[in-house]
Design an enzyme around this catalytic site. Structure first.
Site, PDB file in Angstrom:
ATOM      1  N   GLY A   1      -4.989  -4.550   0.165  1.00 50.39           N
ATOM      2  CA  GLY A   1      -6.269  -3.853   0.197  1.00 50.39           C
ATOM      3  C   GLY A   1      -7.167  -4.560   1.182  1.00 50.39           C
TER       4      GLY A   1
ATOM      5  CB  CYS B   1      -1.498  -8.507   1.248  1.00 50.93           C
ATOM      6  SG  CYS B   1      -2.694  -9.059   2.466  1.00 50.93           S
ATOM      7  CE1 TYR B   2      -8.906  -7.863  -3.117  1.00 49.88           C
ATOM      8  CE2 TYR B   2      -7.594  -6.386  -4.481  1.00 49.88           C
ATOM      9  CZ  TYR B   2      -8.767  -7.088  -4.255  1.00 49.88           C
ATOM     10  OH  TYR B   2      -9.795  -7.023  -5.154  1.00 49.88           O
TER      11      TYR B   2
ATOM     12  CG  HIS C   1       1.732  -6.632   4.435  1.00 58.76           C
ATOM     13  ND1 HIS C   1       1.153  -5.780   3.526  1.00 58.76           N
ATOM     14  CD2 HIS C   1       0.722  -7.379   4.944  1.00 58.76           C
ATOM     15  CE1 HIS C   1      -0.148  -5.984   3.491  1.00 58.76           C
ATOM     16  NE2 HIS C   1      -0.449  -6.950   4.340  1.00 58.76           N
TER      17      HIS C   1
ATOM     18  CD  GLU D   1       3.857  -3.668   2.516  1.00 60.25           C
ATOM     19  OE1 GLU D   1       4.432  -4.714   2.177  1.00 60.25           O
ATOM     20  OE2 GLU D   1       2.610  -3.564   2.560  1.00 60.25           O
TER      21      GLU D   1
ATOM     22  CG  ASP E   1       6.404  20.763   2.851  1.00 58.93           C
ATOM     23  OD1 ASP E   1       7.410  20.115   3.193  1.00 58.93           O
ATOM     24  OD2 ASP E   1       5.245  20.407   3.114  1.00 58.93           O
TER      25      ASP E   1
ATOM     26  CE  LYS F   1       7.282  17.864   6.163  1.00 59.97           C
ATOM     27  NZ  LYS F   1       6.282  18.860   5.760  1.00 59.97           N
TER      28      LYS F   1
END
Ligand code: XMP
Length: 514
Positions: A58, A85-86, A172, A174, A230, A370
């Protein structure tokens, strides 16, 4: 909603990578759900049977009173937690450690990481590269925690309390710049949370079809089919569940690309045998657009007319209780609502009428990203042309024709666009371009053909590379592709004397011309 309890809660503290974290978890076939920290209490976390929690990063500092804090009870729920992180600093702060801020200890970018022997770092080398982005840092871990990784500037790049299964990383995992980030996430999921890989698209399809069969028992369902990914996947999934009780309305407003309307009809009505009402409303839209040159006005007219047509078709049908929509997970997160009864004002269908009364709304893809929607589409047998289709604006070619939209201009643009797409798709550069199309301008210029003077229109070719369509870079297409497209367009289409290539990125330009 998955029936499995093998699911991770991504507790969102406002980080820019929250969706990426959930996608990384799901790519390991574990279901992950993002919830804003303010939308769920520790008691609800238990009730909803999550198996582990990830605190996101964040932009805030834990010292800031207004920054997102959370009930420290969460640390004693008995659930494994990974703070990022945060989220790592927050864990330290909540558990009584010392978080501090120092200009000279901030880190940004690729950083060398040293890790110790720990379940979180199984198969991670002692030294590797991680991605850092922080100013505050954990100076002293809370009692019961040990430091398990460091960097040059960061005395506590990761910590854990293995008794309580609490883990925190300052970097991070990710983002792809962290070399072993995915491995660290895998370790958290499988070594620490001990989850199984139950989130598979085959399972999703059968579970979802079963649950749709139950909730829609005896009911008729209407879906506005645009032919985009979609709504197409939603149609096929619903058809699998309820067969002929699904009716799809496909409004052909005449602003589609070459052969697109026929492809939609052939696929859904033909191959899948879905009840499809194709409304050929080309004339109707053209007459509404007559004389209109202002871009926003065009969009508005098309949106409103779409609603009118859809409404008329819906009213013609006998007793249709449920409206289906192709809402996907990022739409749910971004709208911040997650309220199934709200009819989404969808770009592509121009905002569906609120005054058509349906008992309920069903959104079978609302849990999927997606790429997962695409996987489901392929598994259900949709052709690649539909599953990997580029985004196409709801107002269609009308926003790619500068000035008034006429049948003549539409025909010219459709041909030019088809040629350009064909040339890109025939070259190996297609992978670098996420959206590519032609635009027809009102600019006329002099040309020469044989011995005769010509005076015709200018076509613009546009091709962009982008991750999210919020920003985009123009693609450096090879000259040969541009040359072939230009030569074919001027030779094969009457009325075009000039072809130009748009070399503007977004910002300052937008992707579409109108
Ligand atoms: P812009 O032109 O805003 O486009 O840079 C960004 C992306 O959004 C698509 N786009 C639309 N999609 N309805 C849609 O469904 C619209 O009215 C619309 N306008 C733009 C555009 O094609 C690009 O992918």
């Amino acid at each position: 909603m998955t029936s499995s309890t093998d699911k991770i809660l991504v507790l969102d503290f406002g980080g820019q990578y929250n969706q990426l974290i959930a996608r990384r978890v799901r790519s390991e076939h574990v279901y992950a759900e993002i919830r804003a920290f303010s939308s769920i209490t520790p008691e609800e976390i238990i009730k909803e049977k999550y198996s582990g929690i990830i605190f996101t990063g964040g932009p805030n500092s834990v010292f800031d009173e207004s920054s997102p804090h959370y009930d420290p009870k969460v640390l004693s729920l008995g659930l494994p937690i990974l703070g990022i992180c945060y989220g790592a600093q927050l864990m330290a702060y909540m558990a009584g450690g010392e978080v501090t801020s120092a200009e000279n200890s901030s880190e940004y970018g690729k950083t060398e990481l040293s890790v110790s022997d720990n379940p979180l770092f199984i198969d991670v080398p002692a030294k590797s590269t991680c991605w850092m982005s922080h100013t505050d840092y954990i100076k002293r871990p809370p009692a019961g925690f040990e430091i398990i990784a460091t960097t040059d500037k960061c005395p506590c790049a990761a910590m854990c309390d293995s008794k309580r299964n609490l883990y925190a990383v300052q970097f991070h995992p990710e983002v792809t710049h962290t070399d072993y980030g995915q491995q660290i996430i895998r370790n958290f999921l499988f070594k620490i949370c001990r989850l199984s890989q139950s989130w598979k698209m085959d399972n999703f399809i059968s579970a979802s079809a079963n649950s749709l069969q139950k909730t829609l028992a005896g009911k008729n369902v209407l879906l506005a089919l645009s032919g985009g990914v979609d709504s197409s996947v939603a149609a096929v999934l619903l058809h699998k569940a309820i067969g002929s009780r699904l009716t799809c309305v496909f409004v052909d407003h005449g602003l589609l690309r070459k052969d697109e309307g026929d492809l939609v009809e052939k696929t859904f009505s033909g191959a899948f045998g879905i009840n499809l009402i194709r409304v050929n409303a080309q004339e109707r839209f053209l007459s509404k657009l007559k004389g209109v040159t202002e871009p926003e006005k065009k969009r508005k007219i098309i949106g409103e007319e779409f609603i009118r047509v859809f409404e008329e078709e819906a009213k013609k049908l006998e007793k249709t209780e449920v409206l289906a929509q192709g809402t996907i997970y990022p739409d749910v997160i971004e709208s911040g609502k997650g309220d199934a009864a709200v009819i989404k004002s969808h770009h592509n269908v121009g905002g569906l009428p609120k005054d058509i009364l349906f008992e309920s709304v069903v959104e079978p893809l609302r849990d999927l990203f997606k790429d997962e929607v695409r996987e489901v589409g392929l598994k259900l047998g949709l052709p690649k042309e539909i599953v990997f289709r580029q985004p196409f604006p709801g107002p269609g070619l009308a926003v790619r024709i500068i000035g008034e939209v006429t049948k003549e201009k539409l025909d010219i643009l459709r041909e030019a666009d088809a040629i350009f797409r064909c040339e890109i798709e025939n070259s190996r550069y297609v992978l670098g371009a996420n959206q590519y199309f032609a635009v027809l301008t009102d600019v006329k210029s002099v040309g020469v053909m044989g011995d005769a003077r010509t005076y015709g229109r200018t076509v613009v070719l546009r091709s962009v590379a982008t991750d999210d369509f919020m920003t985009a870079e123009w693609t450096k297409l090879p000259y040969e592709v541009l040359e072939k497209a230009s030569s074919r367009i001027t030779n094969e289409i009457k009325g075009i004397t000039r072809v130009v290539y748009d070399i503007t990125s977004k910002p300052p330009a937008t992707v579409e011309w109108e």
